[in-house]
Design an enzyme around this catalytic site. Structure first.
Site, PDB file in Angstrom:
ATOM      1  N   GLU A 179       0.820  -1.217   0.000  1.00 51.99           N
ATOM      2  CA  GLU A 179       0.000   0.000   0.000  1.00 51.99           C
ATOM      3  C   GLU A 179       0.850   1.262   0.000  1.00 51.99           C
ATOM      4  OE1 GLU A 179      -2.856  -0.510   3.192  1.00 51.99           O
ATOM      5  OE2 GLU A 179      -3.914  -2.055   2.041  1.00 51.99           O
TER       6      GLU A 179
ATOM      7  N   GLU B 133      -2.089  -9.651  -6.426  1.00 54.68           N
ATOM      8  CA  GLU B 133      -2.234 -10.361  -7.707  1.00 54.68           C
ATOM      9  C   GLU B 133      -1.475  -9.649  -8.830  1.00 54.68           C
ATOM     10  OE1 GLU B 133      -4.573  -9.545  -5.541  1.00 54.68           O
ATOM     11  OE2 GLU B 133      -6.424 -10.685  -5.843  1.00 54.68           O
TER      12      GLU B 133
END
Ligand code: THU
Length: 160
Positions: A64, A75
């Site tokens: 993040e 992913e």
């Protein structure tokens, strides 16, 4: 005359024992790498592990950013790594697991829309579906044979 058209989604719901040994191994890798998530803002720790046609397993967690949209899902990070470092090798299977920081139990996870589009791109690149394993909160695993059921009516042709 208007026509009504229906999409059908198809997937399997499996217990841990119903996975093959290879699938259990891949899901274990996804679970383990979720611990490296950098998720100070959401506390949602995701792990994604993929198996290449060569048998090699690659993995990533979500990373993040204080500027929220800059953060990247597990992913897309692992798919990008595969595309860059194993550019000629097809991705056969992708396992995804997540849990909230501090929880013992696994959370329900399903790839976001952007990641579905990225998974689709990898399928198109190699011309073969990617089997998806999604950890569920009750311990079961959902198996999708390719992105189609998760992303019907997708954007996949610039010239159509
Ligand atoms: N996230 C993933 O990495 N993969 C998913 O399949 C769902 C969401 C991340 C993005 C963000 O860092 C956090 O989980 C909460 O949305």
């Amino acid at each position: 005359m208007s026509k009504k058209i229906r999409f059908q989604a198809e997937f399997e719901e499996l217990s841990w024992e119903e996975l093959s040994t290879e699938e259990q191994q891949l899901m274990m890798r996804a679970r383990r790498i979720s611990e490296t998530a950098y998720a100070p803002y959401s506390a949602f720790q995701v792990g994604a592990a993929l198996r290449l046609e060569s048998g090699e397993i690659l993995q990533s967690s979500n990373q993040e950013n204080v500027s929220f949209p800059v953060g990247t899902c597990a992913e897309r990070l692992v798919l990008g790594y595969a595309g860059a470092n194993f550019s000629g090798v097809a991705v056969k299977q992708l396992a995804i697991a997540a849990r909230r920081r501090g929880d013992e139990v696994w959370a329900k996870v399903s790839p976001c829309g952007m990641c579905r589009q990225a998974i689709n791109e990898t399928e198109m690149r190699f011309g073969s579906p990617i089997s998806l394993l999604l950890q569920q909160a009750n311990g079961d695993i959902l198996r999708f044979n390719g992105i189609q059921s998760l992303l019907p009516f997708k954007f996949d042709d610039l010239n159509a």
